[in-house]
Design a protein around this motif. Structure first.
Motif, mmCIF file in Angstrom:
data_model
loop_
_atom_site.group_PDB
_atom_site.id
_atom_site.type_symbol
_atom_site.label_atom_id
_atom_site.label_comp_id
_atom_site.label_asym_id
_atom_site.label_seq_id
_atom_site.Cartn_x
_atom_site.Cartn_y
_atom_site.Cartn_z
ATOM 1 N N ALA A 131 -22.533 39.403 -15.863
ATOM 2 C CA ALA A 131 -22.070 38.398 -15.131
ATOM 3 C C ALA A 131 -21.971 37.186 -16.528
ATOM 4 C CB ALA A 131 -23.146 37.738 -14.219
ATOM 5 N N PRO A 132 -20.955 36.437 -16.129
ATOM 6 C CA PRO A 132 -20.855 35.443 -17.403
ATOM 7 C C PRO A 132 -21.905 34.652 -17.862
ATOM 8 C CG PRO A 132 -19.051 35.185 -15.811
ATOM 9 C CD PRO A 132 -20.042 36.086 -14.944
ATOM 10 N N TYR A 133 -22.156 34.037 -19.191
ATOM 11 C CA TYR A 133 -23.105 33.387 -19.278
ATOM 12 C C TYR A 133 -23.029 32.146 -18.537
ATOM 13 C CZ TYR A 133 -25.189 35.718 -23.429
ATOM 14 O OH TYR A 133 -25.778 36.628 -24.087
ATOM 15 N N PRO A 134 -24.409 31.500 -18.219
ATOM 16 C CA PRO A 134 -24.208 30.145 -17.339
ATOM 17 C C PRO A 134 -24.101 28.990 -18.182
ATOM 18 C CG PRO A 134 -26.659 31.277 -17.758
ATOM 19 C CD PRO A 134 -25.584 32.175 -18.088
ATOM 20 N N LEU A 135 -23.399 28.062 -17.676
ATOM 21 C CA LEU A 135 -22.932 26.957 -18.431
ATOM 22 C C LEU A 135 -23.727 26.202 -19.291
ATOM 23 C CD1 LEU A 135 -20.532 25.295 -15.827
ATOM 24 C CD2 LEU A 135 -19.894 26.587 -17.999
ATOM 25 N N ASP A 136 -25.131 26.103 -18.785
ATOM 26 C CA ASP A 136 -26.051 25.435 -19.646
ATOM 27 C C ASP A 136 -26.391 26.319 -20.967
ATOM 28 O OD1 ASP A 136 -27.241 27.297 -17.653
ATOM 29 O OD2 ASP A 136 -29.009 27.176 -18.938
ATOM 30 N N ASP B 127 -28.806 15.601 -6.687
ATOM 31 C CA ASP B 127 -27.671 14.601 -7.044
ATOM 32 C C ASP B 127 -26.449 14.871 -6.108
ATOM 33 O OD1 ASP B 127 -25.246 13.480 -8.262
ATOM 34 O OD2 ASP B 127 -26.440 12.785 -9.858
ATOM 35 N N PRO B 128 -25.877 14.015 -5.553
ATOM 36 C CA PRO B 128 -24.619 14.315 -4.479
ATOM 37 C C PRO B 128 -23.519 14.919 -5.413
ATOM 38 C CG PRO B 128 -25.620 12.160 -4.290
ATOM 39 C CD PRO B 128 -26.362 12.533 -5.474
ATOM 40 N N ALA B 129 -23.552 14.970 -6.532
ATOM 41 C CA ALA B 129 -22.365 15.465 -7.254
ATOM 42 C C ALA B 129 -22.314 16.985 -7.033
ATOM 43 C CB ALA B 129 -22.441 15.109 -8.875
ATOM 44 N N PHE B 130 -23.622 17.669 -6.856
ATOM 45 C CA PHE B 130 -23.487 19.145 -6.650
ATOM 46 C C PHE B 130 -23.062 19.548 -5.521
ATOM 47 C CE2 PHE B 130 -27.176 18.725 -9.631
ATOM 48 C CZ PHE B 130 -26.871 19.650 -10.602
ATOM 49 N N VAL C 37 -27.459 19.502 -22.637
ATOM 50 C CA VAL C 37 -27.781 20.748 -21.777
ATOM 51 C C VAL C 37 -28.291 20.339 -20.405
ATOM 52 C CG1 VAL C 37 -28.831 23.188 -21.464
ATOM 53 C CG2 VAL C 37 -27.927 22.323 -23.699
ATOM 54 N N PRO C 38 -27.590 20.526 -19.098
ATOM 55 C CA PRO C 38 -28.323 20.001 -18.065
ATOM 56 C C PRO C 38 -29.401 20.646 -17.487
ATOM 57 C CG PRO C 38 -26.145 20.972 -17.519
ATOM 58 C CD PRO C 38 -26.327 21.119 -19.132
ATOM 59 N N VAL C 39 -30.364 19.973 -17.312
ATOM 60 C CA VAL C 39 -31.664 20.701 -16.720
ATOM 61 C C VAL C 39 -32.259 20.023 -15.622
ATOM 62 C CG1 VAL C 39 -32.269 22.015 -18.750
ATOM 63 C CG2 VAL C 39 -33.126 19.727 -18.584
ATOM 64 N N VAL D 164 -29.045 24.251 -15.173
ATOM 65 C CA VAL D 164 -27.996 24.214 -13.888
ATOM 66 C C VAL D 164 -26.541 24.469 -14.344
ATOM 67 C CG1 VAL D 164 -29.503 22.812 -12.610
ATOM 68 C CG2 VAL D 164 -27.885 21.819 -14.139
ATOM 69 N N GLU D 165 -25.744 25.016 -13.584
ATOM 70 C CA GLU D 165 -24.214 24.864 -13.683
ATOM 71 C C GLU D 165 -23.508 23.846 -13.537
ATOM 72 O OE1 GLU D 165 -22.350 28.961 -13.839
ATOM 73 O OE2 GLU D 165 -23.725 27.755 -15.438
ATOM 74 N N ALA D 166 -23.488 22.849 -14.465
ATOM 75 C CA ALA D 166 -23.005 21.627 -14.339
ATOM 76 C C ALA D 166 -22.495 21.239 -15.868
ATOM 77 C CB ALA D 166 -23.949 20.676 -13.857
ATOM 78 N N VAL D 167 -21.816 19.914 -15.814
ATOM 79 C CA VAL D 167 -21.462 19.371 -17.054
ATOM 80 C C VAL D 167 -21.652 17.787 -16.781
ATOM 81 C CG1 VAL D 167 -19.391 18.633 -18.545
ATOM 82 C CG2 VAL D 167 -19.509 21.177 -17.293
ATOM 83 N N VAL D 168 -22.448 17.474 -17.727
ATOM 84 C CA VAL D 168 -22.829 15.840 -17.479
ATOM 85 C C VAL D 168 -21.956 15.109 -18.461
ATOM 86 C CG1 VAL D 168 -24.541 14.257 -17.977
ATOM 87 C CG2 VAL D 168 -25.300 16.556 -17.395
ATOM 88 N N ASP D 169 -21.470 14.018 -17.983
ATOM 89 C CA ASP D 169 -20.429 13.193 -18.461
ATOM 90 C C ASP D 169 -21.101 12.726 -20.105
ATOM 91 O OD1 ASP D 169 -17.686 11.600 -18.461
ATOM 92 O OD2 ASP D 169 -19.329 10.116 -19.318
ATOM 93 N N LYS D 170 -20.525 12.875 -20.924
ATOM 94 C CA LYS D 170 -20.753 12.951 -22.207
ATOM 95 C C LYS D 170 -20.863 11.312 -22.842
ATOM 96 C CE LYS D 170 -16.285 13.397 -24.372
ATOM 97 N NZ LYS D 170 -16.067 11.920 -24.573
ATOM 98 N N ASP D 171 -20.015 10.689 -22.277
ATOM 99 C CA ASP D 171 -20.053 9.064 -22.504
ATOM 100 C C ASP D 171 -21.275 8.457 -21.701
ATOM 101 O OD1 ASP D 171 -17.787 8.902 -24.271
ATOM 102 O OD2 ASP D 171 -16.596 9.444 -22.559
ATOM 103 N N LEU D 172 -21.472 9.022 -20.496
ATOM 104 C CA LEU D 172 -22.519 8.341 -19.769
ATOM 105 C C LEU D 172 -24.145 8.895 -20.376
ATOM 106 C CD1 LEU D 172 -21.576 8.700 -16.053
ATOM 107 C CD2 LEU D 172 -21.280 6.609 -17.581
#
Length: 307
Positions: free
Chosen positions: A69-74, A114-117, A187-189, A201-209
Motif C-alpha cells: 500500500a502507498p505510504y500514508p501522507l503523514d 474537524d468538519p474538514a475530514f 505532520v498532521p496528527v 492522519v491522511e490530511a494536509v494542513v494549510d502551511k500559511d495558517l
C-alpha cells in the motif's frame, strides 16, 4: 524583531520546472540569500511549503511495486520536511557563517472531529483519467475530484490547533538559532483524549495558517508570507487588477481572494494581526528585506480602534 517567515511552495521549485534534486539545490541558494539578510538583523523562524515534493513522493509511493500500500501522507510529509529542511540548513549555513541553524521535524495537532475530514478539498498526487481515478479510489478508499489537469485524489485540510514542538522552537530561538520547522503545515496528527497518544492522519494542513499559529504562539512581532508576486492584487489576472499595498484584516477579507492561491495567505496574515496586534506582510521572496522595512509588498496592520 522576532519574524516568522512562510516560504511559498514555489521557493524550491518554480512553476513549470522539473522536480529534479539539482533544480531544487540551485534554487535554494536564492532562498538562503534572501533569508540571510533578515537573519543578520532579526530572530528568524522559517516555515515552508511542500506541495510539489509531497505530490512527487505520493506518485512514487503509489507506483512502487515493493509496497503493498502507498505510504500514508503523514509519513510522506515528514520525508519532505527532512529533505527541504536539509537543503535550507545547508544553504543557510553557507550564507550565515557562524550562525546556528536548526531544521526540526514538527507535528501539527488537528481535531479528529474537524468538519474538514467530511469535505476533502486538498489535491495530492498526479492526475488520472476519470476511469483510472475511480478504480484507484475504490481500491484504496480515496476521495477524488477534478481539477484543470484531470481527476486527482483529494484529502482533508483540517485547521491547525497547535504545533507540538513550539516550546522546542522557542528554546532554539532563545539560544540564538535560526529555526526551520512546520514544513508543509506540519505532520498532521490527532491525540487520543485519554492517553494523549499521537496518530498520523491522511490530511494536509494549510502551511500559511500553521505559520500564523506558530507566530502567535512564539509571540513573534512580524509574520512574513513570501510568494512569487510582489504584493497582493485585487482582480489578479484581469483587466481590473490593481495592487493592495496597505490593508487591515477587515479590508483584506473584503477582497475575496481565491482559495487555491492568495486566499490562505491573506487569511493567515489577517488572523495573526487580529490575534496579536503585530504586523504581517505578503510579497516576493527576493524583496524579503525590503518588505520588512516597509519598502515593498503588502502590509497588513491592525484596525484602528473605534472612537
Amino acid at each position: 524583531m522576532r519574524i516568522v517567515v512562510a516560504l511559498g511552495g514555489n521557493a524550491l521549485l518554480h512553476r513549470g520546472e522539473r522536480p529534479d534534486a539539482a533544480v531544487q539545490q540551485a534554487n535554494i541558494v536564492r532562498v538562503a540569500t534572501a533569508l540571510a539578510a533578515l537573519a543578520q538583523e532579526h530572530d528568524v523562524v522559517v516555515t515552508h511549503g511542500n506541495e510539489p515534493q509531497l505530490g512527487l513522493l505520493a506518485v512514487e509511493s503509489e507506483a512502487d511495486p515493493a509496497l503493498s500500500a502507498p505510504y500514508p501522507l503523514d509519513l510522506l510529509g515528514a520525508q519532505t520536511q527532512g529533505m527541504i529542511g536539509s537543503l535550507l540548513a545547508r544553504a543557510l549555513h553557507d550564507a550565515l557563517p557562524g550562525h546556528r541553524i536548526a531544521a526540526l521535524v514538527t507535528h501539527t495537532l488537528v481535531r479528529a472531529d474537524d468538519p474538514a475530514f467530511a469535505r476533502p478539498t486538498e489535491f495530492v498526487g498526479q492526475a488520472h483519467s476519470r476511469q483510472l481515478a475511480q478504480r484507484l479510489a475504490a481500491r484504496r478508499g480515496w476521495h477524488i475530484a477534478r481539477d484543470a489537469t484531470g481527476w486527482r485524489r483529494v484529502v482533508a485540510s483540517p485547521a491547525p490547533e497547535r504545533v507540538l514542538e513550539t516550546d522546542t522552537v522557542r528554546q532554539l530561538l532563545d539560544g540564538g538559532a535560526l529555526v526551520v520547522c512546520a514544513g508543509g503545515g506540519g505532520v498532521p496528527v490527532t491525540a487520543d483524549p485519554g492517553t494523549g497518544a499521537l496518530t498520523g492522519v491522511e490530511a494536509v494542513v494549510d502551511k500559511d495558517l500553521t505559520a500564523a499559529l506558530l507566530a502567535e504562539d512564539l509571540k513573534a512581532d512580524f509574520l512574513l508570507v513570501l510568494t512569487d508576486v510582489p504584493c497582493v492584487y485585487e482582480g489578479y489576472g484581469t483587466h481590473d487588477q490593481h495592487p493592495v499595498l496597505d490593508a487591515t484584516p477587515r479590508e483584506l477579507r473584503l477582497g475575496h481572494f481565491p482559495a487555491g492561491s492568495m486566499g490562505p495567505k491573506t487569511e493567515a496574515a489577517a488572523r495573526f494581526v487580529e490575534r496579536t496586534g503585530g504586523l504581517a506582510a505578503i510579497g516576493a521572496l527576493d524583496a524579503a528585506h525590503e518588505i520588512v522595512h516597509g519598502r515593498s509588498g503588502t502590509l497588513i496592520r491592525p484596525d484602528l480602534p473605534v472612537g
